[in-house]
Each structure stands twice: as structure tokens, then as C-alpha cells.
Design a protein around this motif. Structure first.
Motif, short mmCIF file in Angstrom:
data_model
loop_
_atom_site.label_atom_id
_atom_site.label_comp_id
_atom_site.label_asym_id
_atom_site.label_seq_id
_atom_site.Cartn_x
_atom_site.Cartn_y
_atom_site.Cartn_z
N LYS A 57 25.63 35.30 56.64
CA LYS A 57 25.77 33.94 57.17
C LYS A 57 27.17 33.36 57.02
O LYS A 57 27.46 32.29 57.53
CB LYS A 57 24.78 33.01 56.43
N ILE A 58 28.03 34.07 56.31
CA ILE A 58 29.32 33.47 55.94
C ILE A 58 30.17 33.13 57.15
O ILE A 58 30.79 32.07 57.22
CB ILE A 58 30.07 34.41 54.97
N ALA A 59 30.20 34.00 58.14
CA ALA A 59 31.06 33.76 59.30
C ALA A 59 30.64 32.52 60.07
O ALA A 59 31.46 31.68 60.44
CB ALA A 59 31.05 34.98 60.23
N CYS A 60 29.34 32.39 60.31
CA CYS A 60 28.85 31.27 61.12
C CYS A 60 28.74 29.97 60.35
O CYS A 60 28.60 28.90 60.94
CB CYS A 60 27.50 31.62 61.74
N SER A 61 28.78 30.05 59.01
CA SER A 61 28.69 28.84 58.21
C SER A 61 30.00 28.53 57.50
O SER A 61 30.06 27.62 56.67
CB SER A 61 27.56 28.96 57.17
N GLY A 62 31.04 29.29 57.83
CA GLY A 62 32.36 28.99 57.29
C GLY A 62 32.97 27.83 58.05
O GLY A 62 32.27 26.93 58.50
N THR A 63 34.26 27.86 58.22
CA THR A 63 34.91 26.75 58.94
C THR A 63 34.44 26.74 60.39
O THR A 63 34.16 27.78 60.99
CB THR A 63 36.43 26.90 58.91
N TYR A 64 34.37 25.55 60.95
CA TYR A 64 33.97 25.44 62.36
C TYR A 64 34.98 26.15 63.25
O TYR A 64 34.63 26.74 64.26
CB TYR A 64 33.87 23.97 62.77
#
Length: 815
Positions: A579-586
Motif C-alpha cells: 500500500k505504500i506507493a498509493c498511500s504515500g505522497t499524492y
């Protein structure tokens, strides 16, 4: 009368020569046979090489000669009884003549075209003699006739032009009186009208056979080689390539010109002039059908494309400049310059603006061509009317061939879109008015992928191959591999998808197999695997360069997620439960979405929210159909739901969390789940999918943990704090029980704002009876304003997460 030609591979070993003799004996039972043979496999190249060594005063030419001598003597010793000493004597005499020629080259330090023809002619002259004498020694009525006494040419050495009137007379006269059952002719060799030894060019043995067949007007010419005909694509590069049953002469010439080495292009012309069918057969598999080339062809409804072929080692040269526009004569001067240097143009295209002319030639002629053209246009270059010739190398040409392509719409579009989807850049395009050939220049490193993806598109319509690369072989990874192995046959049969796992990596090691890893014993292969690193894994995926490649991230590692943009830029699809990529910075989330769109490459992450539940897919379908989501209420943590469904005043919180971790419902670090950050990430992803541009800091995370819990520095320390803070958790449970409520960790999104936190859910609420590790999402929309659209089911666990990843892979296959 029958005319057969056998190539170098067909006469390249004792076993193969015996097979040739067997075929000839069988053919001679019903008619007289003329057999044209090439030099023993590889000998022509060896003769050219030994000549170069001698000319260069490299004493290694002596050893190279001995190797040539030994290969022929070994053939004689294996094929002919020792009592036939005259055969050895004759061959040794010819070999001595070869040695004398090489010694002369060494002394004079020059290898002229005329001497080169004399040098390479030894190959066919020796092979034809050995085969003829072998047949005689076995009582077969065979004779050898030297083709140099039949085929008359001009003096254009290394690629002489045939003087057909004299040649045809010689052939007809000889065979009119020849009474042997089988005549062996050396291919490739000829003699000029001045009596000089000449050759017909590389591949000239085919030409010899066609000349003889045309002169005698036989009913069919047979070309015997090491493959079962002309293939839909090179079988060495495309494993699913298969022989084409029938081709027209024009199709065969196009395929031959563009790299189909089983047939030499000029071969077709003498046969074409007299409509003599050419049958290509496999020496080692004589019973296979092969390919028939004639005026007739066959066209399938499935694809009008008959073959896909390529030429490697191409240089692309571009003459351009504003001074060319509207000025006649540039093309004439350009092509005359190349003709004077005897440089053959393989490919040509010109922009309608007349600003540039682009053409492809053999890479070995690139420097000569550039020098000659820059000299010819020296004045225009100095006046800046045109630029110095631009040379690009490391290129290849691929071509679609088929007579009937002109009657089918969209062939070019399918070709170029298929290449584009697989990140194969096209440097130049050419298509003749006949629409029999569509050619494109690409990077030579992309040839194998291009041939395979085009073959799949035009010849394997029913099956699409997916090449999967997995990082993260833990519980979920193992389940995914098991599911792929279990469903392999079903997917191939029912959905026409061939899923192959090409690469796998865990935190320590990585393995690859370009043909697909054997999923029955994949774990054993890790014992001998190379050390794992993300850069090395990426490089290997790019180097293997397979069509329809999919990178699957089954980790919770930020370092892995940082590679997504690199994969997408290579047109490699990304499937992630991380989930890190999609929940990192916008900014990063938006960049990945844009890359996916720009490169037309899927980026799928359904398992980011709800494991295998179609939550993201449902949300996207609502939006795509024009609905507007007004709010989202959800229980998105299977691990937290499991914990609060099993925690009570008869258990303790520490043991319940331990059990959840043991059964695989939490992350390795349970603080990620219990702190609420995992749920916050999930509602953030849903908010972004709904068009929101919020950051994780914008989520109101109302943690139920104590400050002591939150300040724990390690996982072990965290578990200790759960024990010391047991009273806090029991108080939460007691409050919910007193209010006849269930504790649920709820995520909410409304009016552009989101929050997560522990809630007391009253009886009758859809969340109240949510059991085990289940998730539930309620979408309130303009179409579902009062009764929400609900997605509910298991939201955690290795099996369901793996099935969600698998579903994304299949979705890519169905795209």
C-alpha cells in the motif's frame, strides 16, 4: 526428372549425409534425380576465415586449414570403405591445391574477389565429390557433374550474373545424354564465359538448383534443409512458430529477403518465370509436410499475415535538411553514390515534406556509406543546406508478410499498437503500395520480444502469454504461486491465458527462468540462486525483455514500491498489494497513475484495500458509469476486526493480538494495524480513487492505543505494553458491552474529509454482525443515497490476498 537441393546442415555430418542418400535412393525409384549440394555445414565460413588469416599474414591460417582438411578426411573415413584409396588421393590433391592457394595469399598479402571465388569453391566441389563417391561405393548408380561446366556467368566475382542462354543449352545437352539414376551437382559454383571460376553469391546453391530446374522445366523443385519449411516466425526465437503450408512466390521472396534463411531470394525467380512449384522439406524429418511455394496460396480468416520475419545488424542513415525541400535530384545523387560503392539498400522511407530521406543498410557498410555520402554532398553540407549524414546502429528490421493483407483493414494499426504496448519503439516505417510487406525498424535488443508479441497477435489469437515476476515470497507469495500452478491448465483452456512465472525474489535470493520456472519444485531452486537486490532484479526483467511482462509486489517494503515508476516506464505492468506507493505522497500517487496512462501499462492494486474484495474496482466502476460517491463508511482492517471479534472480558488483549499475528491476519509489525495507520492508508487510497487529493496527514486518526503503546520502540516492547495496559482495553470492551454494542475500527470519508477510529456499533447496524476477519464497505452515492452499495467479505489472510493479486493478473491478461 526431379531436382533436389540439400543445404550445408543436411550434409554436415555422417548421419545427415546417410539420410540424404536414403532420400535420394527413394526418389530415384520412380524418376531420375538431380541433387545439388552445398558445402559441408560451416565450411564456406571457414574458408573465408582461413583466407582472411592468410591474407593478414596470420600463421594461424595453417591450423585453420588443418581443421578443414581433417573434417573432410573424417567424413571419407566414416562413409567410404578403406579400399577406395583413390577417393582419399583425389581429396588430398584438392586439399593440397587449397593449401597452395592459401600459401600464395600469405605471400602476396592480397585476397581479390576473383581469388575469393576460387577459394570458397573448394567447399561445394569437395562435398559433392565425397557424396557421389559414397553412393558409388554402395552400388548406387550415381555420378557427379561439375556445375562449373554447366553454368556460365559474367565476370562479376563473388556474385556473378548467369548467362542463361549458354547455361540452359549446357544443362539440356548434358542431361539429354546422361543415363545415371542420380546426378550430384556442386551448388554455388560456376564459370565465366572467359573461363574464370565464379560463384553465384551466398545462398547460391539454391540458385543453382533453380537454374537447373528451370532449364529442364521440371514439375517441382525440392529444397531440403534443417527445418520443416518456412515458418510463421523464426522458430529459434519464437517457440510457437510453425511451418506455413503454402506460400505464393511473392510472399516467399519477401520472407527470404527479410531474413528467412531457408530460401535464397534469387532462387525464386527462375522457378517463378516458369511457375515451377518449390517444396521446402526437412532432411531429418522427411515425412513432415513442409512448405509449398507456387502461384497458389492459402489465406485464413484468422489472419491474412503469412509470416513475420526480421533482418538484424541494420544501420539507419538519414539525409535531411531544409535545402532538400522542393529541389529535384537529391534522391538520385544519394542512390547513385551508394550504387557506386556497391552498397545495397534494404529499407527506405521518405517524409512527404521532402525534408528527409531515411534508409537502412547492412551495418558493415555504414562507415563507407557515411564517408561517400558526406563527400558527395560536401558543398550542400558546407552551405548548411543539409546536415551531415546521420547514422544510427544497433537496429533491426521486422516485417509482416502476406499477399492478402491489402484486403484486411487495420493490419498496420494492430502491428504498431501491439509493439507500442510492449514498449518497443519504432524508429522508421515502410510499406509498399502492394501492401504485401509492412516493415519497421526497431532496436535489435527488442527483436525477440517483437517477433513473439506479433506472432501472438496474428497467429496465436486464442492464447495470450503473461510473464510474471514476483518480489516477496512469504505466505501470500507462496499462496499465489500455488494458485497459479493449480489454475494453469484451466486458464489456458478456458480463458486462453498462459501464465508463466519467470522470476521470483525474496529478501535474500532471486531466481529466473526465461522459459518459465517449474512450479513443482521452485523452492529447491532457491538453494542455488543468486543474491537478491532490487536493482539486479529490475535489470534482469528488462534484459529478458519478454512481452506482456507483469511485476508483482507482495511486500510491505517502501524500497520495492519506489521501483514502480521504473517498471511502468519500461511498459511492464505492476500489480501490488503493497500500500505504500498509493498511500504515500499524492504527488507520487498521481505520477504512477500518469505513467500508467502514458505508457498504456496497467498499474493494479485491488488488494491495497480489502485483500481479494473488489472494493477499488467497484468504486472505479461507479465513477466510470457517471455516479457520484457522496460518502464511504467501512471496516477495512481484517486484522482489527479479528482482534475485536475475539477479545472479551474472558480473554486478554495481548493474547488476542498474538493469535491474530500467528494466524497471519496482521502485518509482521502489528503496530501498523493497531495504530490505525493501515486503515488510514486504505481510506486515503479510496479517497484518492474518488478524486480527492489529500495526504495521509489529512486523515483524522483517532487511535485507541495508549500513549505507552504508541511510544514502544520495538515489537517485543509493544507486546509488553499491551500486557501492562490491559485495564485500558478491558475498559473499552466493558463500555461497548454496557451499550449493547460491538467494537469496530471504522473508516469514514465524506465531504472531502476522512477519519478512522474505534467505534461502538449498535445492534442492527450493518457493521454489528461483521465476523472474523471480514471487511465491509458501504458506498453512498447519488444512485444509492439511502441504501448503500455494500461490498462485504474476508478482508485478510494469505489465500484471499493472493486471489486478489491473481485476479489483477488475469485482468491484465483479459485486457
Amino acid at each position: 526428372m526431379k531436382v533436389l537441393k540439400f543445404g550445408g546442415t543436411s550434409v554436415g555430418s555422417v548421419n545427415n549425409i546417410n539420410q540424404v542418400i536414403s532420400i535420394l535412393e527413394d526418389k530415384s525409384k520412380t524418376d531420375k534425380v538431380i541433387c545439388v549440394v552445398s558445402a559441408v555445414g560451416g565450411i564456406t565460413d571457414k574458408l573465408l576465415n582461413v583466407g582472411y588469416l592468410a591474407q593478414s599474414k596470420n600463421n594461424d591460417y595453417k591450423d585453420a586449414f588443418i581443421a578443414i582438411q581433417r573434417s573432410h578426411i573424417k567424413l571419407i573415413e566414416a562413409l567410404i570403405p578403406k579400399k577406395n584409396k583413390e577417393v582419399i588421393t583425389y581429396v588430398e590433391t584438392k586439399l593440397k591445391a587449397l593449401k597452395d592457394l592459401l600459401d600464395g595469399l600469405y605471400l602476396i598479402n592480397e585476397l581479390s574477389p576473383q581469388t575469393s571465388d576460387k577459394l570458397v569453391s573448394f567447399g561445394e566441389l569437395l562435398s559433392s565429390y565425397i557424396i557421389a563417391e559414397t553412393m558409388k561405393s554402395r552400388g548406387i548408380h550415381a555420378e557427379r557433374k561439375n556445375s562449373q561446366e554447366l553454368i556460365v556467368t559474367n565476370s562479376d566475382f563473388t556474385k556473378a550474373e548467369v548467362i542463361y542462354k549458354a547455361t540452359n543449352t549446357n544443362i539440356k545437352t548434358y542431361f539429354k545424354s546422361a543415363n545415371q539414376d542420380i546426378t550430384i551437382l556442386p551448388g554455388f559454383v560456376s564459370k565465366s564465359n572467359l573461363g574464370e571460376l565464379t560463384t553465384l553469391g551466398r545462398g547460391g546453391s539454391d540458385f543453382t538448383a533453380a537454374i537447373v530446374a528451370a532449364a529442364l522445366k521440371v514439375k517441382q523443385l525440392e529444397i531440403w534443409t534443417d527445418v520443416s519449411g518456412m515458418y510463421t516466425a523464426n522458430p529459434k526465437l519464437v517457440k510457437h512458430g510453425y511451418p506455413i503450408k503454402r506460400l505464393s512466390y511473392q510472399e516467399a521472396m519477401e520472407l527470404s529477403h527479410f531474413g528467412a534463411k531457408v530460401l535464397y531470394p534469387p532462387t525464386v525467380q527462375p522457378a517463378l518465370d516458369l511457375n515451377i512449384p518449390i517444396h521446402i522439406k526437412n532432411t531429418l524429418k522427411p515425412d513432415e509436410q513442409g512448405t509449398v511455394i507456387s502461384t497458389e496460396t492459402e489465406t485464413t480468416i484468422v489472419s491474412p499475415v503469412k509470416g513475420i520475419t526480421n533482418i538484424n545488424d541494420i544501420a539507419l542513415l538519414t539525409l535531411q535538411g531544409s535545402g532538400m525541400v522542393g529541389i529535384p535530384g537529391f534522391s538520385k545523387r544519394l542512390f547513385e553514390t551508394l550504387a557506386q560503392e556497391k552498397i545495397n539498400i534494404i529499407f527506405i522511407t521518405q517524409a512527404s515534406s521532402e525534408h528527409s530521406i531515411c534508409f537502412g543498410i547492412d551495418i558493415k557498410n555504414a562507415d563507407l556509406a557515411k564517408t561517400a555520402i558526406d563527400t558527395a554532398f560536401e558543398n550542400e553540407i558546407s552551405l548548411h543546406k543539409i546536415d551531415p549524414i546521420l547514422v544510427e546502429d544497433q537496429l533491426s528490421i521486422i516485417a509482416l508478410i502476406g499477399d492478402n493483407m491489402k484486403n484486411f483493414q487495420g493490419i498496420s494499426g494492430k502491428m504498431f499498437s501491439t509493439l507500442g504496448k510492449n514498449n518497443i519503439n519504432i524508429r522508421a516505417i515502410a510499406q509498399g503500395a502492394s501492401e504485401r510487406n509492412i516493415s519497421a525498424v526497431i532496436n535489435k535488443n527488442d527483436v525477440k520480444k517483437a517477433l513473439n508479441v506479433l506472432h501472438e497477435r496474428f497467429f496465436e489469437v486464442k492464447t495470450k502469454q503473461l510473464n510474471v515476476f514476483i518480489v516477496g515470497i512469504g505466505n501470500v507469495g507462496e499462496k499465489l504461486i500455488d494458485q497459479i500452478a493449480q489454475q494453469y491448465n484451466f486458464l489456458k483452456k478456458k480463458l486462453k491465458i498462459d501464465v508463466r512465472i519467470i522470476g521470483m525474489a525474496n529478501s535474500k535470493k532471486m531466481i529466473f527462468n526465461e522459459d518459465g520456472i517449474n512450479l513443482n519444485d521452485w523452492t529447491a531452486q532457491f538453494h542455488f540462486a543468486e543474491k537478491s537486490n532490487l536493482q539486479g532484479f529490475f535489470n534482469k526483467v528488462v534484459d529478458i525483455n519478454l512481452r506482456n511482462s507483469i511485476f508483482v509486489d507482495i511486500t510491505a517494503n517502501e524500497g520495492v514500491s519506489n521501483w514502480y515508476d521504473d517498471y511502468l516506464k519500461q511498459s511492464i505492468a505492476v500489480v501490488a498489494c503493497n500500500k505504500i506507493a498509493c498511500s504515500g505522497t499524492y504527488e507520487n500517487y498521481k505520477k504512477l497513475q500518469d505513467l500508467s496512462l502514458s505508457y498504456n501499462t496497467p498499474f493494479l492494486y485491488e488488494t491495497n484495500v480489502g485483500a481479494g474484495l473488489p472494493i477499488i474496482n467497484t468504486l472505479n466502476n461507479l465513477i466510470a458509469s457517471g455516479d457520484k460517491v457522496t460518502s464511504i463508511q467501512a471496516v477495512l482492517s481484517g486484522s482489527l476486526n479479528f482482534v475485536f471479534n475475539n477479545f472479551s472480558d474472558r480473554t486478554n488483549f495481548h493474547d488476542t493480538v498474538k493469535r491474530a499475528q500467528f494466524e497471519g491476519y496482521t502485518e509482521p509489525d502489528p503496530r501498523i494495524d493497531l495504530s490505525g495507520i493501515d486503515v488510514a492508508r486504505k481510506i486515503l487510497i479510496l479517497a484518492r480513487e474518488n478524486g480527492g487529493s489529500m495526504e495521509i496527514e489529512n486523515i483524522d486518526n483517532q487511535s485507541f492505543l495508549t500513549q505507552t503503546n504508541l511510544e514502544s520502540s520495538t515489537v517485543d516492547n509493544f507486546y509488553k505494553t499491551l500486557k501492562t495496559e490491559e485495564a485500558h482495553f478491558q475498559k473499552l470492551y466493558a463500555s461497548a458491552k454496557a451499550n449493547n454494542c460491538q467494537l469496530k475500527y471504522v473508516a469514514e470519508y465524506k465531504n472531502g474529509k476522512a477519519k478512522v477510529g474505534l467505534r461502538e456499533i449498535p445492534e442492527g447496524h450493518p457493521f454489528y454482525n461483521l465476523e472474523g476477519k471480514d471487511n465491509i464497505v458501504m458506498f453512498y452515492t447519488e444512485r444509492y443515497p439511502e441504501q448503500p452499495l455494500i461490498v462485504k467479505g474476508a478482508g485478510a489472510g494469505a489465500d484471499v490476498t493472493a486471489s486478489g493479486l491473481f485476479a489483477d493478473i488475469i485482468k491484465i491478461g483479459n485486457k
